[in-house]
Design an enzyme around this catalytic site. Structure first.
Site, PDB file in Angstrom:
ATOM      1  N   ASN A 166      67.851  -4.317  51.261  1.00  0.00           N
ATOM      2  CA  ASN A 166      69.294  -4.355  51.003  1.00  0.00           C
ATOM      3  C   ASN A 166      69.995  -3.109  51.538  1.00  0.00           C
ATOM      4  O   ASN A 166      71.150  -2.856  51.214  1.00  0.00           O
ATOM      5  CB  ASN A 166      69.557  -4.503  49.495  1.00  0.00           C
ATOM      6  CG  ASN A 166      68.991  -3.332  48.704  1.00  0.00           C
ATOM      7  OD1 ASN A 166      68.456  -2.387  49.273  1.00  0.00           O
ATOM      8  ND2 ASN A 166      69.119  -3.389  47.394  1.00  0.00           N
TER       9      ASN A 166
ATOM     10  N   ASP B 155      62.499  10.084  44.741  1.00  0.00           N
ATOM     11  CA  ASP B 155      62.785   9.281  43.545  1.00  0.00           C
ATOM     12  C   ASP B 155      61.547   9.027  42.688  1.00  0.00           C
ATOM     13  O   ASP B 155      60.424   9.342  43.091  1.00  0.00           O
ATOM     14  CB  ASP B 155      63.437   7.943  43.955  1.00  0.00           C
ATOM     15  CG  ASP B 155      62.717   7.252  45.109  1.00  0.00           C
ATOM     16  OD1 ASP B 155      61.572   7.624  45.413  1.00  0.00           O
ATOM     17  OD2 ASP B 155      63.297   6.340  45.712  1.00  0.00           O
TER      18      ASP B 155
ATOM     19  N   HIS C 240      69.061   0.049  50.969  1.00  0.00           N
ATOM     20  CA  HIS C 240      69.044   1.250  50.121  1.00  0.00           C
ATOM     21  C   HIS C 240      68.238   2.374  50.756  1.00  0.00           C
ATOM     22  O   HIS C 240      67.326   2.144  51.550  1.00  0.00           O
ATOM     23  CB  HIS C 240      68.600   0.943  48.681  1.00  0.00           C
ATOM     24  CG  HIS C 240      67.155   0.669  48.463  1.00  0.00           C
ATOM     25  ND1 HIS C 240      66.703  -0.252  47.540  1.00  0.00           N
ATOM     26  CD2 HIS C 240      66.033   1.209  48.996  1.00  0.00           C
ATOM     27  CE1 HIS C 240      65.395  -0.259  47.527  1.00  0.00           C
ATOM     28  NE2 HIS C 240      64.962   0.613  48.400  1.00  0.00           N
TER      29      HIS C 240
END
Ligand code: GLP
Length: 256
Positions: A136, A67, A138
């Site tokens: 969370n 990413d 991810h």
């Protein structure tokens, strides 16, 4: 899933490096999937050490990063391109033309995303992908509630992710709110995956990843469906696990 619980961050990094070394020895022209964040830094240090000792070479390998922040130029101090240059690429012999990171400043980000997946496919797909995990749950920047079918795409970052990553920026207002990330589908198409987690702040996400439902609410839970995942988790990140209950579901090794 194969779960290796280790004493601490150093042992996690060493074990992960061993899996990369084995991968490269078996297949020198491997396509590696790489990650950023604090978690894989120790892995990169170990790999650089193995490279300097002459045990491995990256000269035939290809690398795809997960990413990048949308809006950050390559040279921005917090871009993932810069992170990879500083922590890995300039220290090993992986050819520049085979270091791929999605561009966060492409004129047409949708096209950039589409081309990124095409490029991965054209190189034969990812052999070994390393992942960290967000608090969370991810993976990459695939925040909760995104579709599992997503390929590389633009994502809106969660408040929690922005808060977590603010530590790298001068001010929270400077943290980008968008990123371009390999999608869950892209990640799941990797032949093998290593997930790394260290520290008690990852404890809840790890517990939900392994013990909870497979749901986009906890993106990493999708890894329960992948045929070849090794999760290397330190004792702090494993502190919320009910090991006895999980032993029925997974192969688990404990620190010696
Ligand atoms: C970041 C990255 C992820 C990374 C995660 C955890 O936002 N996009 O790839 O796994 O958050 O980061 P860290 O390893 O610093 O805890």
């Amino acid at each position: 899933m194969n779960i290796i619980i280790v004493k601490d961050y150093e042992e996690m990094s060493r074990k992960a490096a061993h899996l990369f070394v084995a991968q490269l020895l078996n297949k020198p022209n491997s396509v590696l999937g790489l990650a950023t964040g604090s978690t894989p830094m120790g892995l990169y240090k170990e790999l650089i050490r193995f490279y300097n000792e002459g045990m491995i070479s990256f000269k035939s390998a290809t690398a795809f990063n997960l990413d990048e922040y949308v809006g950050l130029e390559k040279e921005h101090p917090q871009s993932y391109w810069r992170f990879m240059q500083e922590n890995f690429f300039t220290k090993v012999d992986l050819p520049v033309e085979r270091q791929f990171i999605p561009s966060g400043v492409a004129e047409d980000i949708t096209l950039e995303s589409y081309n990124y997946d095409k490029k991965i496919t054209s190189k034969g797909g990812i052999d070994l992908q390393v992942l960290g995990i967000g608090r969370n749950g991810h993976i990459g920047f695939n925040e909760p509630d995104l579709k599992f079918e997503a390929r590389t795409h633009v994502v809106k970052l969660d408040e929690q992710t922005i808060e977590d990553n603010a530590r790298f920026f001068k001010d929270i207002s400077l943290v980008p709110t968008l990123a371009i990330s390999m999608g869950v589908k892209t990640i799941m198409q990797s032949r093998s995956i290593i997930l790394l987690a260290s520290g008690k702040e990852k404890g809840e996400a790890i517990m939900k990843m392994l013990s909870g439902n497979i749901t986009p609410e906890l993106p990493a839970s999708v890894l329960q469906l992948h045929p070849s995942v090794t999760a290397i988790i330190d004792l702090a990140a494993a502190s919320m696990l009910d090991i006895a209950a999980l032993e029925d579901l997974y192969q688990i090794s404990m620190p010696s």
